[in-house]
Design a protein around this motif. Structure first.
Motif, PDB file in Angstrom:
ATOM      1  N   GLN A 262      25.239  36.541  32.746  1.00 38.17           N
ATOM      2  CA  GLN A 262      26.232  36.986  33.701  1.00 38.17           C
ATOM      3  C   GLN A 262      25.619  37.007  35.093  1.00 38.17           C
ATOM      4  O   GLN A 262      24.393  37.067  35.248  1.00 38.17           O
ATOM      5  CB  GLN A 262      26.727  38.398  33.357  1.00 38.17           C
ATOM      6  CG  GLN A 262      27.536  38.486  32.074  1.00 38.17           C
ATOM      7  CD  GLN A 262      27.927  39.927  31.770  1.00 38.17           C
ATOM      8  OE1 GLN A 262      27.065  40.787  31.594  1.00 38.17           O
ATOM      9  NE2 GLN A 262      29.222  40.193  31.725  1.00 38.17           N
ATOM     10  N   VAL A 263      26.480  36.955  36.121  1.00 42.29           N
ATOM     11  CA  VAL A 263      26.053  37.052  37.518  1.00 42.29           C
ATOM     12  C   VAL A 263      26.742  38.259  38.134  1.00 42.29           C
ATOM     13  O   VAL A 263      27.958  38.421  37.995  1.00 42.29           O
ATOM     14  CB  VAL A 263      26.409  35.786  38.322  1.00 42.29           C
ATOM     15  CG1 VAL A 263      25.965  35.937  39.778  1.00 42.29           C
ATOM     16  CG2 VAL A 263      25.784  34.552  37.693  1.00 42.29           C
ATOM     17  N   LEU A 264      25.974  39.095  38.809  1.00 43.08           N
ATOM     18  CA  LEU A 264      26.515  40.231  39.536  1.00 43.08           C
ATOM     19  C   LEU A 264      26.257  40.024  41.024  1.00 43.08           C
ATOM     20  O   LEU A 264      25.108  39.913  41.447  1.00 43.08           O
ATOM     21  CB  LEU A 264      25.856  41.533  39.068  1.00 43.08           C
ATOM     22  CG  LEU A 264      26.249  42.812  39.838  1.00 43.08           C
ATOM     23  CD1 LEU A 264      27.744  43.100  39.721  1.00 43.08           C
ATOM     24  CD2 LEU A 264      25.422  43.998  39.357  1.00 43.08           C
ATOM     25  N   LEU A 265      27.342  39.933  41.795  1.00 48.09           N
ATOM     26  CA  LEU A 265      27.246  39.899  43.250  1.00 48.09           C
ATOM     27  C   LEU A 265      27.541  41.314  43.733  1.00 48.09           C
ATOM     28  O   LEU A 265      28.699  41.722  43.833  1.00 48.09           O
ATOM     29  CB  LEU A 265      28.230  38.889  43.840  1.00 48.09           C
ATOM     30  CG  LEU A 265      28.084  37.442  43.372  1.00 48.09           C
ATOM     31  CD1 LEU A 265      29.128  36.547  44.037  1.00 48.09           C
ATOM     32  CD2 LEU A 265      26.683  36.911  43.650  1.00 48.09           C
TER      33      LEU A 265
ATOM     34  N   ASP B 204      29.266  33.262  48.895  1.00 48.37           N
ATOM     35  CA  ASP B 204      28.425  32.422  49.745  1.00 48.37           C
ATOM     36  C   ASP B 204      26.947  32.548  49.390  1.00 48.37           C
ATOM     37  O   ASP B 204      26.146  31.683  49.749  1.00 48.37           O
ATOM     38  CB  ASP B 204      28.643  32.758  51.223  1.00 48.37           C
ATOM     39  CG  ASP B 204      28.438  34.225  51.545  1.00 48.37           C
ATOM     40  OD1 ASP B 204      28.578  35.059  50.634  1.00 48.37           O
ATOM     41  OD2 ASP B 204      28.139  34.540  52.708  1.00 48.37           O
ATOM     42  N   SER B 205      26.579  33.610  48.663  1.00 48.51           N
ATOM     43  CA  SER B 205      25.191  33.774  48.223  1.00 48.51           C
ATOM     44  C   SER B 205      25.025  33.539  46.721  1.00 48.51           C
ATOM     45  O   SER B 205      24.022  33.938  46.136  1.00 48.51           O
ATOM     46  CB  SER B 205      24.682  35.180  48.573  1.00 48.51           C
ATOM     47  OG  SER B 205      25.431  36.177  47.890  1.00 48.51           O
ATOM     48  N   CYS B 206      25.993  32.864  46.112  1.00 51.38           N
ATOM     49  CA  CYS B 206      25.963  32.629  44.663  1.00 51.38           C
ATOM     50  C   CYS B 206      25.052  31.451  44.332  1.00 51.38           C
ATOM     51  O   CYS B 206      25.473  30.290  44.326  1.00 51.38           O
ATOM     52  CB  CYS B 206      27.370  32.384  44.134  1.00 51.38           C
ATOM     53  SG  CYS B 206      27.431  32.106  42.346  1.00 51.38           S
TER      54      CYS B 206
ATOM     55  N   ALA C 240      30.938  29.676  36.094  1.00 45.65           N
ATOM     56  CA  ALA C 240      30.842  29.392  37.523  1.00 45.65           C
ATOM     57  C   ALA C 240      30.221  28.024  37.778  1.00 45.65           C
ATOM     58  O   ALA C 240      30.684  27.265  38.647  1.00 45.65           O
ATOM     59  CB  ALA C 240      30.008  30.484  38.203  1.00 45.65           C
ATOM     60  N   VAL C 241      29.182  27.683  37.038  1.00 48.61           N
ATOM     61  CA  VAL C 241      28.518  26.385  37.218  1.00 48.61           C
ATOM     62  C   VAL C 241      29.459  25.249  36.822  1.00 48.61           C
ATOM     63  O   VAL C 241      29.568  24.242  37.531  1.00 48.61           O
ATOM     64  CB  VAL C 241      27.213  26.325  36.408  1.00 48.61           C
ATOM     65  CG1 VAL C 241      26.647  24.904  36.400  1.00 48.61           C
ATOM     66  CG2 VAL C 241      26.191  27.295  36.971  1.00 48.61           C
ATOM     67  N   ASP C 242      30.140  25.395  35.702  1.00 48.70           N
ATOM     68  CA  ASP C 242      31.067  24.354  35.256  1.00 48.70           C
ATOM     69  C   ASP C 242      32.168  24.138  36.289  1.00 48.70           C
ATOM     70  O   ASP C 242      32.546  22.996  36.595  1.00 48.70           O
ATOM     71  CB  ASP C 242      31.676  24.719  33.910  1.00 48.70           C
ATOM     72  CG  ASP C 242      30.676  24.646  32.757  1.00 48.70           C
ATOM     73  OD1 ASP C 242      29.574  24.076  32.964  1.00 48.70           O
ATOM     74  OD2 ASP C 242      30.978  25.180  31.672  1.00 48.70           O
ATOM     75  N   PHE C 243      32.699  25.239  36.823  1.00 46.36           N
ATOM     76  CA  PHE C 243      33.749  25.119  37.829  1.00 46.36           C
ATOM     77  C   PHE C 243      33.204  24.452  39.090  1.00 46.36           C
ATOM     78  O   PHE C 243      33.842  23.551  39.654  1.00 46.36           O
ATOM     79  CB  PHE C 243      34.326  26.489  38.175  1.00 46.36           C
ATOM     80  CG  PHE C 243      35.447  26.434  39.174  1.00 46.36           C
ATOM     81  CD1 PHE C 243      36.750  26.203  38.762  1.00 46.36           C
ATOM     82  CD2 PHE C 243      35.200  26.584  40.533  1.00 46.36           C
ATOM     83  CE1 PHE C 243      37.782  26.122  39.687  1.00 46.36           C
ATOM     84  CE2 PHE C 243      36.219  26.502  41.462  1.00 46.36           C
ATOM     85  CZ  PHE C 243      37.523  26.278  41.036  1.00 46.36           C
ATOM     86  N   ALA C 244      32.016  24.882  39.546  1.00 51.86           N
ATOM     87  CA  ALA C 244      31.431  24.319  40.763  1.00 51.86           C
ATOM     88  C   ALA C 244      31.153  22.827  40.620  1.00 51.86           C
ATOM     89  O   ALA C 244      31.362  22.055  41.564  1.00 51.86           O
ATOM     90  CB  ALA C 244      30.144  25.061  41.111  1.00 51.86           C
ATOM     91  N   THR C 245      30.707  22.412  39.445  1.00 47.80           N
ATOM     92  CA  THR C 245      30.418  20.989  39.230  1.00 47.80           C
ATOM     93  C   THR C 245      31.666  20.148  39.435  1.00 47.80           C
ATOM     94  O   THR C 245      31.635  19.122  40.136  1.00 47.80           O
ATOM     95  CB  THR C 245      29.851  20.772  37.815  1.00 47.80           C
ATOM     96  OG1 THR C 245      28.697  21.590  37.628  1.00 47.80           O
ATOM     97  CG2 THR C 245      29.477  19.316  37.594  1.00 47.80           C
ATOM     98  N   GLY C 246      32.777  20.580  38.858  1.00 44.92           N
ATOM     99  CA  GLY C 246      34.033  19.855  39.040  1.00 44.92           C
ATOM    100  C   GLY C 246      34.540  19.942  40.462  1.00 44.92           C
ATOM    101  O   GLY C 246      35.013  18.942  41.026  1.00 44.92           O
TER     102      GLY C 246
END
Length: 274
Positions: free
Chosen positions: A171-174, A180-182, A258-264
């Motif tokens: 998981q990622v916690l911002l 913008d810092s992800c 998040a990575v899968d979404f960003a890749t697309g």
């Protein structure tokens, strides 16, 4: 005839650490999981040490806490260096380069990552990956596996802890920060077909000597990460949990999603060669 007397007990307010732990559980932090944290203690309030303790408590003894421990201070191709020397003379720039410290994974500070990340990095038992520019630090039973074999010419790609975090379904916690810092989105840059590349240069220690090292890697670009995050939250209903941790508005989501979404997203929105 007996009389039963009812005594109403006024609930006691939660103490600071208890309140933070409750917030983390409500947000959805998984006990026993792996959690990558980007935190602004200025936004959250309180001490970085207390926040680290609360997060480790929420993760439990089987959980692992991970933070970025990046060091742009030892590179003359980093954004921070270029901003620092922009108005300096050639002689002054040379003096800055001559005094840049070589990266030492055991000792090099990561001041631009903030007090929370530095607190975790310096905690007893913390481990750190070996990349001289984009290392990660971690505490917990999965730390060694997540941080091993961080190839020194791979900032944030398949031979970095980000890919191991993806495999671990972290998981990622911002925490008081935005998309913008992800850092996780950078792995999506590597997974684009033929992403653009560039040269990087930094100071390293080799055989006890300080030396400059130049290498080629993906041209990292976080300028559109806020837009990626906005679309991720909008288009993936329920993928992002929102709430407060301490005093800070915070976001929690699965790194893999998040990575899968960003890749697309990057494939659709970035022009070829960028």
């Amino acid at each position: 005839m007996s009389t039963v007397t009812s005594h109403l007990v006024t609930p006691q307010p939660l103490l600071g650490d208890e309140r933070t732990a409750s917030q983390l559980y409500e947000l959805g932090v998984r006990c026993g999981g792996v959690l990558l944290v980007h935190a602004s203690m200025r936004s959250a309030g309180g001490s970085a040490l207390s926040m680290a303790d609360a997060l480790r408590g929420a993760l439990g003894p089987e959980g692992t806490l991970v933070v970025p421990a990046f060091t742009p201070e030892n590179s003359d191709t980093s954004r921070s260096y270029l901003d620092r020397v922009r108005s300096l003379s050639d002689r002054a720039r040379a003096e800055v380069r001559a005094t840049m410290p070589a990266f030492d994974p055991a000792a090099s500070p990561a001041p631009t990552m903030g007090t929370f990340a530095e607190t975790v990095r310096q905690s007893p038992g913390a481990l750190r990956s070996a990349h001289p520019q984009t290392s990660f630090a971690a505490l917990g039973p999965a730390a060694a596996k997540l941080l091993a074999d961080h190839r020194q010419d791979c900032h944030l790609g398949e031979d970095s802890p980000l890919a191991r975090l993806y495999d671990a379904d972290a998981q990622v916690l911002l925490l008081g920060t935005g998309f913008d810092s992800c850092t996780a989105f950078h792995l999506g840059e590597y997974r684009r077909p033929a992403p653009p590349r560039r040269l990087y240069r930094c100071v390293v220690a080799r055989e006890g000597r300080r030396r400059w090292w130049e290498y080629e890697d993906i041209a990292l670009d976080d300028s559109d990460f806020a837009a990626i995050g906005a679309d991720f939250g909008h288009e993936r209903t329920g993928a992002v949990s929102t709430g407060r941790v301490g005093a800070a508005p915070s976001l929690l989501f699965r790194l893999r999603a998040a990575v899968d979404f960003a890749t697309g997203w990057l494939g659709r929105h970035r022009a070829d060669g960028r």
